[in-house]
Motif scaffolding. Structure first.
Motif, PDB file in Angstrom:
ATOM      1  N   GLY A  80      46.766  20.715   0.663  1.00 16.46           N
ATOM      2  CA  GLY A  80      48.054  20.047   0.521  1.00 16.46           C
ATOM      3  C   GLY A  80      48.837  20.413  -0.711  1.00 16.46           C
ATOM      4  O   GLY A  80      49.932  19.872  -0.921  1.00 16.46           O
ATOM      5  N   ALA A  81      48.319  21.283  -1.562  1.00 13.65           N
ATOM      6  CA  ALA A  81      49.051  21.677  -2.766  1.00 13.65           C
ATOM      7  C   ALA A  81      50.246  22.547  -2.378  1.00 13.65           C
ATOM      8  O   ALA A  81      50.155  23.375  -1.474  1.00 13.65           O
ATOM      9  N   PRO A  82      51.390  22.381  -3.048  1.00 14.39           N
ATOM     10  CA  PRO A  82      52.572  23.195  -2.712  1.00 14.39           C
ATOM     11  C   PRO A  82      52.389  24.632  -3.174  1.00 14.39           C
ATOM     12  O   PRO A  82      51.997  24.894  -4.318  1.00 14.39           O
ATOM     13  N   VAL A  83      52.694  25.552  -2.276  1.00 14.68           N
ATOM     14  CA  VAL A  83      52.585  26.983  -2.601  1.00 14.68           C
ATOM     15  C   VAL A  83      53.875  27.693  -2.219  1.00 14.68           C
ATOM     16  O   VAL A  83      53.854  28.873  -1.869  1.00 14.68           O
ATOM     17  N   ASP A  84      55.000  26.985  -2.271  1.00 10.80           N
ATOM     18  CA  ASP A  84      56.269  27.633  -1.996  1.00 10.80           C
ATOM     19  C   ASP A  84      56.713  28.439  -3.203  1.00 10.80           C
ATOM     20  O   ASP A  84      56.118  28.358  -4.290  1.00 10.80           O
ATOM     21  N   ILE A  85      57.750  29.225  -3.019  1.00 12.64           N
ATOM     22  CA  ILE A  85      58.195  30.137  -4.075  1.00 12.64           C
ATOM     23  C   ILE A  85      58.679  29.366  -5.292  1.00 12.64           C
ATOM     24  O   ILE A  85      58.401  29.740  -6.431  1.00 12.64           O
ATOM     25  N   ARG A  86      59.385  28.251  -5.079  1.00 15.22           N
ATOM     26  CA  ARG A  86      59.911  27.490  -6.212  1.00 15.22           C
ATOM     27  C   ARG A  86      58.777  26.909  -7.039  1.00 15.22           C
ATOM     28  O   ARG A  86      58.791  26.977  -8.279  1.00 15.22           O
ATOM     29  N   SER A  87      57.752  26.326  -6.375  1.00 17.29           N
ATOM     30  CA  SER A  87      56.646  25.725  -7.120  1.00 17.29           C
ATOM     31  C   SER A  87      55.854  26.780  -7.882  1.00 17.29           C
ATOM     32  O   SER A  87      55.453  26.565  -9.035  1.00 17.29           O
ATOM     33  N   LEU A  88      55.622  27.934  -7.255  1.00 16.56           N
ATOM     34  CA  LEU A  88      54.880  28.988  -7.945  1.00 16.56           C
ATOM     35  C   LEU A  88      55.684  29.581  -9.098  1.00 16.56           C
ATOM     36  O   LEU A  88      55.110  29.964 -10.129  1.00 16.56           O
ATOM     37  N   ALA A  89      57.009  29.677  -8.946  1.00 21.28           N
ATOM     38  CA  ALA A  89      57.828  30.210 -10.034  1.00 21.28           C
ATOM     39  C   ALA A  89      57.858  29.262 -11.219  1.00 21.28           C
ATOM     40  O   ALA A  89      57.984  29.707 -12.371  1.00 21.28           O
ATOM     41  N   GLU A  90      57.744  27.945 -10.988  1.00 20.21           N
ATOM     42  CA  GLU A  90      57.668  26.992 -12.101  1.00 20.21           C
ATOM     43  C   GLU A  90      56.304  27.021 -12.784  1.00 20.21           C
ATOM     44  O   GLU A  90      56.196  26.657 -13.949  1.00 20.21           O
ATOM     45  N   ARG A  91      55.296  27.446 -12.059  1.00 21.60           N
ATOM     46  CA  ARG A  91      53.939  27.465 -12.620  1.00 21.60           C
ATOM     47  C   ARG A  91      53.656  28.744 -13.403  1.00 21.60           C
ATOM     48  O   ARG A  91      52.981  28.728 -14.430  1.00 21.60           O
ATOM     49  N   PHE A  92      54.170  29.873 -12.977  1.00 18.13           N
ATOM     50  CA  PHE A  92      53.854  31.161 -13.573  1.00 18.13           C
ATOM     51  C   PHE A  92      55.120  31.787 -14.159  1.00 18.13           C
ATOM     52  O   PHE A  92      56.241  31.492 -13.721  1.00 18.13           O
ATOM     53  N   GLU A  94      56.128  34.840 -13.802  1.00 19.74           N
ATOM     54  CA  GLU A  94      56.759  35.812 -12.910  1.00 19.74           C
ATOM     55  C   GLU A  94      57.946  35.164 -12.211  1.00 19.74           C
ATOM     56  O   GLU A  94      57.938  33.971 -11.898  1.00 19.74           O
ATOM     57  N   GLY A  95      58.957  35.947 -11.962  1.00 19.11           N
ATOM     58  CA  GLY A  95      60.149  35.431 -11.305  1.00 19.11           C
ATOM     59  C   GLY A  95      59.933  35.216  -9.814  1.00 19.11           C
ATOM     60  O   GLY A  95      58.881  35.521  -9.235  1.00 19.11           O
ATOM     61  N   ARG A  96      60.981  34.687  -9.186  1.00 24.22           N
ATOM     62  CA  ARG A  96      60.890  34.404  -7.751  1.00 24.22           C
ATOM     63  C   ARG A  96      60.782  35.681  -6.931  1.00 24.22           C
ATOM     64  O   ARG A  96      60.108  35.695  -5.894  1.00 24.22           O
ATOM     65  N   ASP A  97      61.428  36.745  -7.376  1.00 21.06           N
ATOM     66  CA  ASP A  97      61.393  37.978  -6.601  1.00 21.06           C
ATOM     67  C   ASP A  97      59.989  38.560  -6.542  1.00 21.06           C
ATOM     68  O   ASP A  97      59.512  38.969  -5.465  1.00 21.06           O
ATOM     69  N   ARG A  98      59.297  38.586  -7.667  1.00 15.56           N
ATOM     70  CA  ARG A  98      57.940  39.132  -7.679  1.00 15.56           C
ATOM     71  C   ARG A  98      56.988  38.242  -6.892  1.00 15.56           C
ATOM     72  O   ARG A  98      56.102  38.733  -6.185  1.00 15.56           O
ATOM     73  N   ILE A  99      57.158  36.928  -7.004  1.00 16.59           N
ATOM     74  CA  ILE A  99      56.289  36.015  -6.253  1.00 16.59           C
ATOM     75  C   ILE A  99      56.548  36.143  -4.756  1.00 16.59           C
ATOM     76  O   ILE A  99      55.619  36.164  -3.942  1.00 16.59           O
ATOM     77  N   ALA A 100      57.823  36.243  -4.371  1.00 19.04           N
ATOM     78  CA  ALA A 100      58.138  36.395  -2.948  1.00 19.04           C
ATOM     79  C   ALA A 100      57.576  37.708  -2.402  1.00 19.04           C
ATOM     80  O   ALA A 100      57.054  37.758  -1.279  1.00 19.04           O
ATOM     81  N   PHE A 101      57.654  38.778  -3.189  1.00 23.71           N
ATOM     82  CA  PHE A 101      57.107  40.061  -2.745  1.00 23.71           C
ATOM     83  C   PHE A 101      55.590  39.982  -2.610  1.00 23.71           C
ATOM     84  O   PHE A 101      55.005  40.525  -1.663  1.00 23.71           O
ATOM     85  N   LEU A 128      46.667  46.122  -2.165  1.00 18.50           N
ATOM     86  CA  LEU A 128      47.402  44.997  -2.726  1.00 18.50           C
ATOM     87  C   LEU A 128      47.700  45.218  -4.208  1.00 18.50           C
ATOM     88  O   LEU A 128      46.907  45.822  -4.940  1.00 18.50           O
ATOM     89  N   SER A 129      48.831  44.706  -4.631  1.00 14.61           N
ATOM     90  CA  SER A 129      49.200  44.797  -6.035  1.00 14.61           C
ATOM     91  C   SER A 129      48.416  43.767  -6.842  1.00 14.61           C
ATOM     92  O   SER A 129      47.818  42.826  -6.298  1.00 14.61           O
ATOM     93  N   LEU A 130      48.432  43.948  -8.172  1.00 15.10           N
ATOM     94  CA  LEU A 130      47.713  43.023  -9.041  1.00 15.10           C
ATOM     95  C   LEU A 130      48.310  41.627  -8.965  1.00 15.10           C
ATOM     96  O   LEU A 130      47.592  40.617  -9.021  1.00 15.10           O
ATOM     97  N   THR A 131      49.622  41.541  -8.818  1.00 12.92           N
ATOM     98  CA  THR A 131      50.260  40.223  -8.698  1.00 12.92           C
ATOM     99  C   THR A 131      49.819  39.529  -7.423  1.00 12.92           C
ATOM    100  O   THR A 131      49.535  38.328  -7.412  1.00 12.92           O
ATOM    101  N   ALA A 132      49.727  40.273  -6.315  1.00 15.55           N
ATOM    102  CA  ALA A 132      49.308  39.664  -5.055  1.00 15.55           C
ATOM    103  C   ALA A 132      47.853  39.217  -5.114  1.00 15.55           C
ATOM    104  O   ALA A 132      47.504  38.139  -4.609  1.00 15.55           O
ATOM    105  N   ILE A 133      46.975  40.014  -5.723  1.00 13.13           N
ATOM    106  CA  ILE A 133      45.566  39.627  -5.818  1.00 13.13           C
ATOM    107  C   ILE A 133      45.408  38.381  -6.676  1.00 13.13           C
ATOM    108  O   ILE A 133      44.698  37.436  -6.311  1.00 13.13           O
ATOM    109  N   GLY A 134      46.076  38.334  -7.828  1.00 10.40           N
ATOM    110  CA  GLY A 134      45.988  37.146  -8.670  1.00 10.40           C
ATOM    111  C   GLY A 134      46.583  35.919  -8.013  1.00 10.40           C
ATOM    112  O   GLY A 134      46.051  34.807  -8.135  1.00 10.40           O
TER     113      GLY A 134
END
Length: 318
Positions: A66-78, A80-87, A49-55
């Motif tokens: 029940g916390a949102p873990v979709d790509i949009r919510s994670l991209a607003e929190r961190f 990293e862009g949507r592409d790296r989060i999706a990968f 696993l990559s460092l981004t995936a482990i973190g």
């Protein structure tokens, strides 16, 4: 001579125990009675696993239910862009730490539910991703004595001279094509003789609209469909009007449009012509001259005409 004074004892860092490790990380541990997350080393020290995936996995495991873990919510929190989060999410799905399932609620709405696994569930092995990285085997380096070339008198009885490679035979260059040779035949087959009229009609459509220019292959392929129109009694003008009327402003595939119209607008065959009613075979009466007015009229027997019979009824009756 001045008195030698020893150095002062270095100040001890609070909560840092003394270690004999010359370098690397030293852990500063503290007791945490609450607000902590237990994460296994199988995830934090994953070899693939990559460092981004482990973190990202550690962050998801620390979230409440029940916390949102979709790509949009994670991209607003961190950052990293949507592409790296999706990968990174796809990496966690591949290795069994994440599972996204589409489910239907009681109200009938379809939602995507994410299941985060603290231990990876069984997933099909993906070649190239699930295997541990291969350890590099050390390449033995020969010593200087081994690198030295053997002398002539050190070969011994078992030494054999290396076999020289076979000489490479140069390939003969391909003969250039002659200019007087005919071109190879085309792939498209010649049309049937009964389709010659249809081929002429399709090839001439570009005279009506330049966008209806067809290739030879398309003309030969569509010719039987035009012949079917001729077989049901349609004329050439009818076929041309059907294929050229109401064309769209942007015509990308003229062959597809013509094939669609020929297939879906084929009229039914004309009914058989009915024979005209037969005329009666009654023979015409010969011409007669009226005995009263000498007028000519047709009658079976000689006598008076119709006007004289009406004017002299008593004489005609006698």
């Amino acid at each position: 001579m001045a008195e030698m004074k020893p150095n002062s004892v270095p100040r001890r860092i609070h909560e840092v125990r003394h270690t004999d490790t010359p370098s690397g990380v030293s852990h500063v541990r503290a007791h945490q009675p609450d607000r902590f997350t237990v994460v296994g080393n199988h995830l934090l020290q994953h070899p693939v696993l990559s460092l981004t995936a482990i973190g990202l996995a550690a962050h998801i495991l620390s979230l409440p239910e029940g916390a949102p873990v979709d790509i949009r919510s994670l991209a607003e929190r961190f950052p990293e862009g949507r592409d790296r989060i999706a990968f990174a999410l796809r990496e966690l799905e591949t290795h069994g730490y994440l599972r996204r399932v589409r489910e239907r609620t009681e109200s009938g709405r379809i939602v995507t539910r994410t299941y985060a696994h603290h231990l990876p569930h069984r997933v099909p092995a993906v070649p190239g991703t699930g295997a541990a990285p291969r350890a590099r085997r050390p390449v033995p380096r020969p010593s200087r004595d081994a690198q030295a070339a053997p002398q002539e008198d050190d070969r011994g009885e078992g030494w054999a001279d290396p076999v020289p490679p076979a000489p490479r035979v140069p390939e003969a260059p391909a003969a250039p094509a002659r200019a007087d040779q005919p071109d190879p035949p085309a792939d498209d087959t010649a049309p049937h003789p009964r389709d010659d009229r249809a081929v002429t009609l399709l090839a001439g459509l570009r005279r009506t609209d330049a966008r209806l220019t067809l290739s030879r292959r398309d003309v030969h392929r569509l010719a039987p469909a035009v012949t079917a129109w001729f077989d049901v009694g349609a004329g050439a003008s009818t076929v041309i009007h059907t294929l050229t009327a109401g064309l769209p402003a942007v015509l990308e595939s003229p062959a597809a449009l013509i094939a669609y119209r020929l297939r879906n607008q084929l009229p039914p065959p004309l009914p058989a012509p009915t024979a005209p009613p037969a005329l009666s075979a009654r023979a015409a009466h010969p011409m007669r001259n009226c005995d009263g007015c000498d007028r000519g009229f047709r009658a079976a027997e000689p006598g008076r005409c119709r006007d004289c019979r009406a004017f002299f009824p008593a004489t005609c009756a006698a």
